[in-house]
Write a protein that holds these residues in place. Structure first.
Motif, PDB file in Angstrom:
ATOM      1  N   CYS A  69       3.325  13.792  -3.936  1.00 18.18           N
ATOM      2  CA  CYS A  69       4.591  13.321  -3.006  1.00 18.18           C
ATOM      3  C   CYS A  69       3.762  12.643  -1.702  1.00 18.18           C
ATOM      4  O   CYS A  69       4.279  11.996  -1.055  1.00 18.18           O
ATOM      5  N   ASP A  70       2.465  12.606  -1.643  1.00 15.03           N
ATOM      6  CA  ASP A  70       1.765  12.050  -0.673  1.00 15.03           C
ATOM      7  C   ASP A  70       1.103  10.828  -0.881  1.00 15.03           C
ATOM      8  O   ASP A  70       0.591  10.061  -0.123  1.00 15.03           O
ATOM      9  N   HIS A  71       1.016  10.464  -2.229  1.00 13.91           N
ATOM     10  CA  HIS A  71       0.211   9.091  -2.458  1.00 13.91           C
ATOM     11  C   HIS A  71       0.838   8.050  -1.973  1.00 13.91           C
ATOM     12  O   HIS A  71      -0.017   7.248  -1.607  1.00 13.91           O
ATOM     13  N   GLU A  72       2.167   8.030  -2.170  1.00  9.68           N
ATOM     14  CA  GLU A  72       2.598   6.701  -1.363  1.00  9.68           C
ATOM     15  C   GLU A  72       2.531   6.437  -0.044  1.00  9.68           C
ATOM     16  O   GLU A  72       2.368   5.384   0.691  1.00  9.68           O
ATOM     17  N   VAL A  73       2.369   7.679   0.738  1.00 13.46           N
ATOM     18  CA  VAL A  73       2.224   7.924   2.299  1.00 13.46           C
ATOM     19  C   VAL A  73       0.798   7.432   2.306  1.00 13.46           C
ATOM     20  O   VAL A  73       0.577   6.448   3.687  1.00 13.46           O
ATOM     21  N   LEU A  74      -0.154   7.929   1.758  1.00 13.22           N
ATOM     22  CA  LEU A  74      -1.482   7.447   2.095  1.00 13.22           C
ATOM     23  C   LEU A  74      -1.738   6.264   1.598  1.00 13.22           C
ATOM     24  O   LEU A  74      -2.700   5.338   2.076  1.00 13.22           O
ATOM     25  N   TYR A  75      -1.279   5.901   0.182  1.00  7.28           N
ATOM     26  CA  TYR A  75      -1.846   4.554  -0.295  1.00  7.28           C
ATOM     27  C   TYR A  75      -0.709   3.992  -1.017  1.00  7.28           C
ATOM     28  O   TYR A  75      -0.339   3.758  -2.206  1.00  7.28           O
ATOM     29  N   PRO A  76      -0.006   3.165  -0.223  1.00  8.16           N
ATOM     30  CA  PRO A  76       1.223   2.204  -0.325  1.00  8.16           C
ATOM     31  C   PRO A  76       0.824   1.338  -1.392  1.00  8.16           C
ATOM     32  O   PRO A  76      -0.247   0.768  -1.365  1.00  8.16           O
ATOM     33  N   LYS A  77       1.543   1.163  -2.499  1.00 11.76           N
ATOM     34  CA  LYS A  77       1.307   0.051  -3.646  1.00 11.76           C
ATOM     35  C   LYS A  77       0.993  -1.256  -2.968  1.00 11.76           C
ATOM     36  O   LYS A  77       0.230  -1.883  -3.592  1.00 11.76           O
ATOM     37  N   GLU A  78       1.883  -1.487  -2.007  1.00  6.04           N
ATOM     38  CA  GLU A  78       1.432  -2.956  -1.588  1.00  6.04           C
ATOM     39  C   GLU A  78       0.180  -2.999  -0.868  1.00  6.04           C
ATOM     40  O   GLU A  78      -0.223  -4.220  -0.567  1.00  6.04           O
ATOM     41  N   LYS A  79      -0.452  -1.977  -0.534  1.00  5.62           N
ATOM     42  CA  LYS A  79      -1.708  -2.135   0.120  1.00  5.62           C
ATOM     43  C   LYS A  79      -3.009  -1.720  -0.757  1.00  5.62           C
ATOM     44  O   LYS A  79      -3.984  -2.434  -0.495  1.00  5.62           O
ATOM     45  N   VAL A  80      -2.754  -1.002  -1.778  1.00  2.56           N
ATOM     46  CA  VAL A  80      -3.804  -0.877  -2.594  1.00  2.56           C
ATOM     47  C   VAL A  80      -3.756  -1.339  -3.987  1.00  2.56           C
ATOM     48  O   VAL A  80      -4.679  -1.519  -4.917  1.00  2.56           O
ATOM     49  N   GLY A  81      -2.689  -2.164  -4.207  1.00  2.55           N
ATOM     50  CA  GLY A  81      -2.660  -3.175  -5.396  1.00  2.55           C
ATOM     51  C   GLY A  81      -2.148  -2.154  -6.685  1.00  2.55           C
ATOM     52  O   GLY A  81      -1.395  -1.177  -6.429  1.00  2.55           O
ATOM     53  N   ALA A  82      -2.794  -2.486  -7.943  1.00  2.00           N
ATOM     54  CA  ALA A  82      -2.444  -1.771  -9.069  1.00  2.00           C
ATOM     55  C   ALA A  82      -3.144  -0.552  -9.211  1.00  2.00           C
ATOM     56  O   ALA A  82      -2.992   0.174 -10.482  1.00  2.00           O
ATOM     57  N   ALA A  83      -3.760   0.227  -8.312  1.00  2.00           N
ATOM     58  CA  ALA A  83      -4.580   1.211  -8.578  1.00  2.00           C
ATOM     59  C   ALA A  83      -3.713   2.516  -9.001  1.00  2.00           C
ATOM     60  O   ALA A  83      -2.631   2.473  -8.479  1.00  2.00           O
ATOM     61  N   ARG A  84      -4.059   3.205 -10.020  1.00  2.00           N
ATOM     62  CA  ARG A  84      -3.559   4.380 -10.400  1.00  2.00           C
ATOM     63  C   ARG A  84      -4.066   5.390  -9.651  1.00  2.00           C
ATOM     64  O   ARG A  84      -5.116   5.657  -9.339  1.00  2.00           O
ATOM     65  N   MET A  85      -2.979   6.496  -9.487  1.00  2.66           N
ATOM     66  CA  MET A  85      -3.438   7.705  -8.603  1.00  2.66           C
ATOM     67  C   MET A  85      -3.425   8.941  -9.566  1.00  2.66           C
ATOM     68  O   MET A  85      -2.414   9.243 -10.462  1.00  2.66           O
ATOM     69  N   ILE A  86      -4.547   9.733  -9.323  1.00  6.38           N
ATOM     70  CA  ILE A  86      -4.490  10.833 -10.011  1.00  6.38           C
ATOM     71  C   ILE A  86      -4.972  12.220  -8.973  1.00  6.38           C
ATOM     72  O   ILE A  86      -5.749  12.037  -8.341  1.00  6.38           O
ATOM     73  N   THR A  87      -4.197  13.091  -9.089  1.00  6.05           N
ATOM     74  CA  THR A  87      -4.430  14.333  -8.121  1.00  6.05           C
ATOM     75  C   THR A  87      -5.467  15.124  -8.837  1.00  6.05           C
ATOM     76  O   THR A  87      -5.368  15.457 -10.188  1.00  6.05           O
ATOM     77  N   THR A  88      -6.474  15.566  -7.869  1.00  4.44           N
ATOM     78  CA  THR A  88      -7.795  16.549  -8.666  1.00  4.44           C
ATOM     79  C   THR A  88      -7.668  17.307  -7.502  1.00  4.44           C
ATOM     80  O   THR A  88      -7.172  17.671  -6.415  1.00  4.44           O
TER      81      THR A  88
END
Length: 253
Positions: A38-57
């Motif tokens: 739920c925090d991924h888009e807050v921290l790393y908006p797609k328009e700012k990081v590009g196509a990077a995929r997010m994985i929670t660890t």
């Protein structure tokens, strides 16, 4: 074969805009984050990081060699009823960050009112490193703790700057005063309060965990730890539970 670029950021709540810029410039493909989805888009908006995929660890892991080494360490009887080493974190880390120092000070305030032995400190001079830390935990029946991380989001570093300037002008200001003046709308934005390596270390050394309430994932209150209310209103009840050595041993197991 094409390479895959992986980023493993730390302290993601701070200067996340700069992280986004770095990830985009380096064309990062995969970001391992300790923040929940739920925090991924807050921290790393797609328009700012590009196509990077997010994985929670997780913030840490326990390997079999560490388990073997810890079990090989000699130790005396568990002569400390309540142990803790913590840090009084700066105000700019938000309300959650204050719990790490406050929990130690609150329990110390009860030291003269209980027969339980306490070895608690939030002073930098009492920090323990390496095997000294593990040997300390092996002496503890219970140990205090809180979730790692923070709920405050400081994407540009400006919150930290505002706090430092404010405290320079108001050196006696309390946390609440500073929060209201500098970052009331930036605190408690993230859900980045997570299990830390300390919780694994407690489990690894057979310590009964006494933790401030929160979401500890697979760890449940009353089963895997004794729960302390965030307002510390149940300390007297907590001390009674800690006096029950059978209960603490069962929870530690």
């Amino acid at each position: 074969a094409a390479s895959i670029r992986v980023a493993i950021p730390q302290d993601e709540y701070f200067q996340s805009e700069q992280l986004c810029q770095i990830f985009r410039e380096l064309a990062v493909d995969l970001i391992y984050s300790v923040a929940p989805s739920c925090d991924h888009e807050v921290l790393y908006p797609k328009e700012k990081v590009g196509a990077a995929r997010m994985i929670t660890t997780l913030t840490g892991f326990v390997d079999t060699q560490t388990v073997k080494r810890v079990r090989s360490l000699s130790t005396s009887a568990r002569d400390i009823d309540i142990g803790y080493r913590g840090t009084e974190l700066p105000f700019w880390l938000g309300r959650h960050g204050q719990l790490k120092g406050n929990i130690g000070k609150v329990f110390l305030a009860w030291k003269e009112r209980t027969l339980l032995s306490m070895n608690i400190s939030v002073s930098p001079k009492d920090v323990l490193f390496g095997d000294d830390w593990i040997l300390f935990l092996l002496r503890c029946r219970t140990a205090l703790g809180v979730l790692g991380g923070t709920e405050l989001h400081d994407p540009t570093g400006r919150v930290k700057e505002r706090v430092l300037r404010y405290l320079q002008d108001h050196p006696e200001a309390t946390f609440e005063e500073t929060r209201n003046a500098c970052f009331k709308d930036d605190d408690q934005i993230l859900h980045l309060t997570v299990l830390s390596p300390r919780h694994f270390e407690y489990a690894l050394t057979g310590v009964c965990q006494v933790l401030v309430e929160g979401d500890y994932g697979i760890m449940k209150p009353g089963t895997h730890y004794i729960e302390v209310k965030k307002d510390f209103s149940n300390i007297e009840d907590i001390l009674k539970q800690i006096e029950n050595k059978e209960l603490c041993a069962k929870i530690a197991d």
